[in-house]
Design a protein around this motif. Sequence first.
Motif, PDB file in Angstrom:
ATOM      1  N   PHE A  78       0.845  -1.135   0.019  1.00 29.91           N
ATOM      2  CA  PHE A  78       0.152  -0.065   0.172  1.00 29.91           C
ATOM      3  C   PHE A  78       1.009   1.021   0.193  1.00 29.91           C
ATOM      4  O   PHE A  78       2.129   1.214   0.271  1.00 29.91           O
ATOM      5  CB  PHE A  78      -0.809   0.036   1.251  1.00 29.91           C
ATOM      6  N   TRP A  98      -4.341   3.784   3.968  1.00 26.06           N
ATOM      7  CA  TRP A  98      -3.494   3.138   3.208  1.00 26.06           C
ATOM      8  C   TRP A  98      -4.145   2.865   1.906  1.00 26.06           C
ATOM      9  O   TRP A  98      -5.373   2.444   1.834  1.00 26.06           O
ATOM     10  CB  TRP A  98      -3.360   1.463   3.461  1.00 26.06           C
ATOM     11  N   THR A  99      -3.645   3.134   0.586  1.00 25.10           N
ATOM     12  CA  THR A  99      -4.205   2.895  -0.593  1.00 25.10           C
ATOM     13  C   THR A  99      -3.327   1.974  -1.353  1.00 25.10           C
ATOM     14  O   THR A  99      -2.109   1.926  -1.489  1.00 25.10           O
ATOM     15  CB  THR A  99      -3.969   4.500  -1.341  1.00 25.10           C
ATOM     16  N   ASP A 100      -4.081   1.169  -1.883  1.00 26.26           N
ATOM     17  CA  ASP A 100      -3.635   0.178  -2.861  1.00 26.26           C
ATOM     18  C   ASP A 100      -3.576   0.411  -4.335  1.00 26.26           C
ATOM     19  O   ASP A 100      -3.977   1.353  -4.502  1.00 26.26           O
ATOM     20  CB  ASP A 100      -4.321  -1.450  -2.640  1.00 26.26           C
ATOM     21  N   ARG A 105      -9.002   2.002  -0.351  1.00 25.39           N
ATOM     22  CA  ARG A 105      -8.394   2.604   0.741  1.00 25.39           C
ATOM     23  C   ARG A 105      -8.896   1.759   2.034  1.00 25.39           C
ATOM     24  O   ARG A 105      -9.875   1.262   2.305  1.00 25.39           O
ATOM     25  CB  ARG A 105      -8.830   4.074   0.780  1.00 25.39           C
TER      26      ARG A 105
ATOM     27  N   THR B  33       0.369   2.551  -6.067  1.00 27.68           N
ATOM     28  CA  THR B  33      -0.935   3.108  -6.366  1.00 27.68           C
ATOM     29  C   THR B  33      -0.706   3.735  -7.947  1.00 27.68           C
ATOM     30  O   THR B  33       0.396   3.952  -8.412  1.00 27.68           O
ATOM     31  CB  THR B  33      -1.014   4.478  -5.557  1.00 27.68           C
TER      32      THR B  33
END
Lengths: 172, 470
Positions: A78, A98-100, A105, B33
């Motif tokens: 992430f 947390w961003t994947d 999120r 990302t």
Amino acid sequence: MTRTRLLGLVLLALVAAMAATRVSGQVAPSADWRTFDGTWSASGQRQALPTVDGRPAGTFQLSGAIALTSGVGLSRGFRGEAIGYDNGAGVMVGHCVWTDERGDRVYSQLRSETVAAGRLVTGTVTGGTGRYTGLTGEFTFEWQYVIEGESGSISGRAVGLRGRVRGGGRAQ
Amino acid sequence: MIAAAARSAWIAGGLSLAVALLIWFTPPPEGLTVPAWRLFAVFAAAIFSVIVGAFPIFTASVLAVAATVMTGLLKPAQAYAGFANATILLIVVAFLVARAVVKCGLGQRLGHLVVSLFGRSTLGLSYSIFLVDGLIAPAFPSNTARGGVIYPLVVGLAEAGGATPDNPARRRLGAYLMFSGMVSLSLSSALWFTAMAANPLGAEIARSAGVTMTFGSWFVAASVPTLLAMALLPYLLLKIMAPEVTATPDAPAAARKALTALGPLSGGERTVAATFVVMVALWASAGTFGLDSTAIAFLGLGVLMATGVLTMGDIAKEGDVLATFIWFAVLYTISGQLNEMGFMGYLGQRLAGALGGLGPLPVFLALVVAYVLLHYLFVSQTAHVLALFAVFLDVGVKLGVPAVPLAFTLLFASNFFAVITPQGSSANLLFTGSWYLSQGELYKLGAIATVLSLVVYLVLGTPWLMLVAR
């Protein structure tokens, strides 16, 4: 209705209720706790303000890569971003996202004594978006090091990032 | 001929665009990302375009920053943050101060002086750069500031040897001396604990893994591989770069004659020399007194302007400085944002994590080589150390590599890999902006010098570390 028949119905209802509970547990695996393990390398900025007892209070903003080595239902990595406030008197609170790779999120709240090497931070997962919608859980990590650079820059590495989550969708 | 060159530039430009589009539209790997992946597409395409000769680094950088802002990858405030960076400003001001050293004739006098002592051969001149740099390095935690001291000396040496960027008969001589200056800064930074800002930071990180590094233990650990590299690289680079002049037995006598002809120091030279000595003293004591290196450079520039040694007319001629300022600030920012978006950490974790199952020696070698190669993506040595050193050390120790040799080798690499690209360290910029070397030559020579240093540190440094640094 005889007393025997009434007792039979009550027993039958109890058995049905127990069975329903067990079946419900089996068909809703998202309610199970799933553990995860990883690290977080982060850098960012810290701003400090002096306080009456001489210990500066401050805000911080950090971002970097979270790498998970285990964890069913979570991405292997992430982008972790955190913002927080350290009151200088041993209380730090913050928020973390947390961003994947899909843009989904995981939201959490952080709490610890202060942002410093060797300090344990506890996090509470409060929800998410996309496949993490409805996710809840908890985690802890420890700052392996926290280094302050010029102009308020700050870098750190969190190790022993371990926790458990439940709910949310399952990753493919 | 010109048409063919234009056609190949168009092809290279098309290839660069294809690289950008290919990465941009490929789904990001798990754990990254989309913005981080797309920013990498822009950065990779910009560097690729310079390597294949599609664009000068300035053009590639301004196109890259425009792309990042117009596509919404970066906010304007993020994209332009590098223009307010203190280290980048230090480079700009050091450029201008160095111009004063050349303009007043002090640079040429210093050049003649060094030639009179070491000038029997071009190799001797190169060694003289390494010697001066190696001796002053422990007092300079900023290798960029140290570059501000060494660069005027190298310019003086080049000009004393008749090498100017527009003189094709001696261009390779100037290029060799300039590249010697870059390599010297990278190796002197590895020799001394206090010669580069990231060394103590790395030591602090290493301490969390149980490795103690002090000024003395660092010097002992660094001495054998670094001094060997300092002895070998000038010679090997001489063979590779083949400057037009190598043996100059008459040069010391000619230099002495030229010094006599120059006579005593002029007023301008005295002013510049005094200003420079004060600047060097302040830079050397900056850590002790909490002084800012950039402010010291501004003070020196202000004095040179106020005393009339430099004029506004001189400043107006320094367009190269503006170009360097712009391209470096842009690449510095994009690389920094890649790091903040987690790209560097992700890549390091994935590469290091793929080594499970190997023995300690292959793991050690793979970690060091991967750590060095990843510097192609960084525009700051300190940022590289902070992003990847702990990750690589941690993985290596978990896979059975002894912590002490691994920690030292990674931190030595954090210094010698500075020359791998022109933008690999802010300390390079004074030399890369001198126009003796093209961007293509800088990438090629940077790769060669880094590989040579890597071989020296791995083959000779590792046994030495196993012996002395347990």
